[in-house]
Scaffold this motif. Structure first.
Motif, PDB file in Angstrom:
ATOM      1  N   TRP A   8       0.829  -1.206   0.000  1.00 24.62           N
ATOM      2  CA  TRP A   8       0.000   0.000   0.000  1.00 24.62           C
ATOM      3  C   TRP A   8       0.862   1.254   0.000  1.00 24.62           C
ATOM      4  O   TRP A   8       0.615   2.195  -0.742  1.00 24.62           O
ATOM      5  CB  TRP A   8      -0.923   0.004   1.215  1.00 24.62           C
ATOM      6  N   SER A   9       1.908   1.267   0.800  1.00 27.94           N
ATOM      7  CA  SER A   9       2.740   2.465   0.876  1.00 27.94           C
ATOM      8  C   SER A   9       3.505   2.692  -0.426  1.00 27.94           C
ATOM      9  O   SER A   9       3.707   3.827  -0.837  1.00 27.94           O
ATOM     10  CB  SER A   9       3.698   2.387   2.065  1.00 27.94           C
ATOM     11  N   VAL A  10       3.917   1.616  -1.079  1.00 31.80           N
ATOM     12  CA  VAL A  10       4.609   1.758  -2.361  1.00 31.80           C
ATOM     13  C   VAL A  10       3.662   2.336  -3.399  1.00 31.80           C
ATOM     14  O   VAL A  10       4.009   3.251  -4.143  1.00 31.80           O
ATOM     15  CB  VAL A  10       5.183   0.398  -2.831  1.00 31.80           C
ATOM     16  N   HIS A  11       2.440   1.818  -3.447  1.00 29.90           N
ATOM     17  CA  HIS A  11       1.461   2.335  -4.402  1.00 29.90           C
ATOM     18  C   HIS A  11       1.089   3.774  -4.092  1.00 29.90           C
ATOM     19  O   HIS A  11       0.886   4.578  -4.990  1.00 29.90           O
ATOM     20  CB  HIS A  11       0.204   1.459  -4.425  1.00 29.90           C
ATOM     21  N   ARG A  12       1.007   4.104  -2.816  1.00 32.24           N
ATOM     22  CA  ARG A  12       0.676   5.478  -2.424  1.00 32.24           C
ATOM     23  C   ARG A  12       1.752   6.448  -2.891  1.00 32.24           C
ATOM     24  O   ARG A  12       1.461   7.517  -3.400  1.00 32.24           O
ATOM     25  CB  ARG A  12       0.505   5.554  -0.908  1.00 32.24           C
ATOM     26  N   ARG A  13       3.005   6.069  -2.708  1.00 28.52           N
ATOM     27  CA  ARG A  13       4.097   6.940  -3.154  1.00 28.52           C
ATOM     28  C   ARG A  13       4.085   7.097  -4.663  1.00 28.52           C
ATOM     29  O   ARG A  13       4.319   8.177  -5.191  1.00 28.52           O
ATOM     30  CB  ARG A  13       5.436   6.393  -2.670  1.00 28.52           C
ATOM     31  N   ALA A  14       3.821   6.020  -5.381  1.00 28.97           N
ATOM     32  CA  ALA A  14       3.782   6.085  -6.840  1.00 28.97           C
ATOM     33  C   ALA A  14       2.616   6.952  -7.313  1.00 28.97           C
ATOM     34  O   ALA A  14       2.761   7.747  -8.251  1.00 28.97           O
ATOM     35  CB  ALA A  14       3.669   4.684  -7.428  1.00 28.97           C
ATOM     36  N   ASP A  15       1.462   6.834  -6.658  1.00 28.65           N
ATOM     37  CA  ASP A  15       0.311   7.672  -7.016  1.00 28.65           C
ATOM     38  C   ASP A  15       0.599   9.138  -6.736  1.00 28.65           C
ATOM     39  O   ASP A  15       0.242  10.006  -7.519  1.00 28.65           O
ATOM     40  CB  ASP A  15      -0.936   7.230  -6.254  1.00 28.65           C
ATOM     41  N   ALA A  16       1.247   9.421  -5.620  1.00 29.51           N
ATOM     42  CA  ALA A  16       1.575  10.812  -5.292  1.00 29.51           C
ATOM     43  C   ALA A  16       2.578  11.371  -6.282  1.00 29.51           C
ATOM     44  O   ALA A  16       2.476  12.533  -6.681  1.00 29.51           O
ATOM     45  CB  ALA A  16       2.123  10.899  -3.874  1.00 29.51           C
ATOM     46  N   ALA A  17       3.544  10.563  -6.680  1.00 25.74           N
ATOM     47  CA  ALA A  17       4.539  11.035  -7.651  1.00 25.74           C
ATOM     48  C   ALA A  17       3.863  11.375  -8.974  1.00 25.74           C
ATOM     49  O   ALA A  17       4.192  12.376  -9.615  1.00 25.74           O
ATOM     50  CB  ALA A  17       5.617   9.974  -7.853  1.00 25.74           C
ATOM     51  N   ARG A  18       2.890  10.559  -9.381  1.00 26.32           N
ATOM     52  CA  ARG A  18       2.157  10.863 -10.615  1.00 26.32           C
ATOM     53  C   ARG A  18       1.265  12.076 -10.439  1.00 26.32           C
ATOM     54  O   ARG A  18       1.126  12.897 -11.342  1.00 26.32           O
ATOM     55  CB  ARG A  18       1.314   9.658 -11.037  1.00 26.32           C
ATOM     56  N   ALA A  19       0.638  12.207  -9.278  1.00 24.91           N
ATOM     57  CA  ALA A  19      -0.283  13.319  -9.040  1.00 24.91           C
ATOM     58  C   ALA A  19       0.453  14.653  -8.969  1.00 24.91           C
ATOM     59  O   ALA A  19      -0.022  15.662  -9.497  1.00 24.91           O
ATOM     60  CB  ALA A  19      -1.065  13.090  -7.749  1.00 24.91           C
ATOM     61  N   PHE A  20       1.601  14.673  -8.314  1.00 23.81           N
ATOM     62  CA  PHE A  20       2.337  15.918  -8.146  1.00 23.81           C
ATOM     63  C   PHE A  20       3.356  16.152  -9.254  1.00 23.81           C
ATOM     64  O   PHE A  20       4.029  17.177  -9.266  1.00 23.81           O
ATOM     65  CB  PHE A  20       3.040  15.957  -6.788  1.00 23.81           C
ATOM     66  N   GLY A  21       3.486  15.215 -10.185  1.00 22.65           N
ATOM     67  CA  GLY A  21       4.439  15.358 -11.281  1.00 22.65           C
ATOM     68  C   GLY A  21       4.253  16.631 -12.090  1.00 22.65           C
ATOM     69  O   GLY A  21       5.222  17.375 -12.305  1.00 22.65           O
ATOM     70  N   PRO A  22       3.016  16.952 -12.541  1.00 23.72           N
ATOM     71  CA  PRO A  22       2.821  18.200 -13.294  1.00 23.72           C
ATOM     72  C   PRO A  22       3.137  19.452 -12.466  1.00 23.72           C
ATOM     73  O   PRO A  22       3.678  20.419 -12.984  1.00 23.72           O
ATOM     74  CB  PRO A  22       1.340  18.166 -13.675  1.00 23.72           C
ATOM     75  N   LEU A  23       2.826  19.410 -11.176  1.00 22.93           N
ATOM     76  CA  LEU A  23       3.124  20.557 -10.312  1.00 22.93           C
ATOM     77  C   LEU A  23       4.632  20.779 -10.206  1.00 22.93           C
ATOM     78  O   LEU A  23       5.118  21.907 -10.316  1.00 22.93           O
ATOM     79  CB  LEU A  23       2.531  20.332  -8.919  1.00 22.93           C
ATOM     80  N   ILE A  24       5.374  19.711 -10.024  1.00 27.87           N
ATOM     81  CA  ILE A  24       6.824  19.817  -9.894  1.00 27.87           C
ATOM     82  C   ILE A  24       7.448  20.253 -11.218  1.00 27.87           C
ATOM     83  O   ILE A  24       8.356  21.085 -11.242  1.00 27.87           O
ATOM     84  CB  ILE A  24       7.407  18.497  -9.372  1.00 27.87           C
ATOM     85  N   LEU A  25       6.943  19.721 -12.315  1.00 31.63           N
ATOM     86  CA  LEU A  25       7.426  20.144 -13.631  1.00 31.63           C
ATOM     87  C   LEU A  25       7.174  21.635 -13.849  1.00 31.63           C
ATOM     88  O   LEU A  25       8.044  22.353 -14.355  1.00 31.63           O
ATOM     89  CB  LEU A  25       6.760  19.317 -14.729  1.00 31.63           C
ATOM     90  N   LEU A  26       6.015  22.095 -13.437  1.00 30.38           N
ATOM     91  CA  LEU A  26       5.692  23.521 -13.560  1.00 30.38           C
ATOM     92  C   LEU A  26       6.633  24.364 -12.708  1.00 30.38           C
ATOM     93  O   LEU A  26       7.050  25.448 -13.123  1.00 30.38           O
ATOM     94  CB  LEU A  26       4.240  23.761 -13.163  1.00 30.38           C
ATOM     95  N   ARG A  27       6.984  23.893 -11.538  1.00 27.74           N
ATOM     96  CA  ARG A  27       7.924  24.631 -10.684  1.00 27.74           C
ATOM     97  C   ARG A  27       9.289  24.743 -11.353  1.00 27.74           C
ATOM     98  O   ARG A  27       9.910  25.804 -11.328  1.00 27.74           O
ATOM     99  CB  ARG A  27       8.053  23.958  -9.320  1.00 27.74           C
ATOM    100  N   TYR A  28       9.769  23.636 -11.943  1.00 31.57           N
ATOM    101  CA  TYR A  28      11.049  23.683 -12.657  1.00 31.57           C
ATOM    102  C   TYR A  28      10.972  24.679 -13.820  1.00 31.57           C
ATOM    103  O   TYR A  28      11.911  25.431 -14.058  1.00 31.57           O
ATOM    104  CB  TYR A  28      11.430  22.301 -13.191  1.00 31.57           C
ATOM    105  N   LEU A  29       9.855  24.663 -14.533  1.00 36.87           N
ATOM    106  CA  LEU A  29       9.671  25.577 -15.657  1.00 36.87           C
ATOM    107  C   LEU A  29       9.659  27.035 -15.190  1.00 36.87           C
ATOM    108  O   LEU A  29      10.245  27.905 -15.847  1.00 36.87           O
ATOM    109  CB  LEU A  29       8.357  25.234 -16.375  1.00 36.87           C
ATOM    110  N   CYS A  30       9.013  27.301 -14.070  1.00 36.03           N
ATOM    111  CA  CYS A  30       8.967  28.666 -13.525  1.00 36.03           C
ATOM    112  C   CYS A  30      10.352  29.142 -13.093  1.00 36.03           C
ATOM    113  O   CYS A  30      10.714  30.303 -13.330  1.00 36.03           O
ATOM    114  CB  CYS A  30       8.003  28.735 -12.350  1.00 36.03           C
TER     115      CYS A  30
END
Length: 97
Positions: A8-30
């Protein structure tokens, strides 16, 4: 803990990485956009884009690593954001408008 909890914890981390991926990419772009703008526009010193990349990119990288490790945004995110923004007036007085 049992086997199911670990899965469960592995899947949770993977889901969070996918969910926050666009946000983190946007931060790098900014960060890259602000560094480019400080190099091209204004009367900023020549080292200002480097400081933007080191401070902004470093902060974003720490957040990126924390999201991948813990599966959520870190609790220290607001404090690091404020401290990184407060660093710029001390680095360059031109940064204060």
């Amino acid at each position: 803990m049992n086997e199911a909890w670990g899965d469960w914890s592995v899947h949770r981390r993977a889901d969070a990485a996918r969910a926050f991926g666009p946000l983190i990419l946007l931060r790098y772009l900014c960060v890259a956009t602000i560094a480019f703008a400080s190099a091209v526009l204004g009367d900023f010193p020549t080292w200002t884009p480097i400081a933007v990349i080191v401070i902004g990119g470093g902060t974003t990288m720490l957040i990126h690593l924390a999201v991948h490790r813990y599966g959520r945004l870190p609790n220290w995110l607001p404090i690091v954001e404020i401290l990184s923004l407060l660093a710029f007036p001390f680095i360059s007085p031109v940064a204060v408008l």
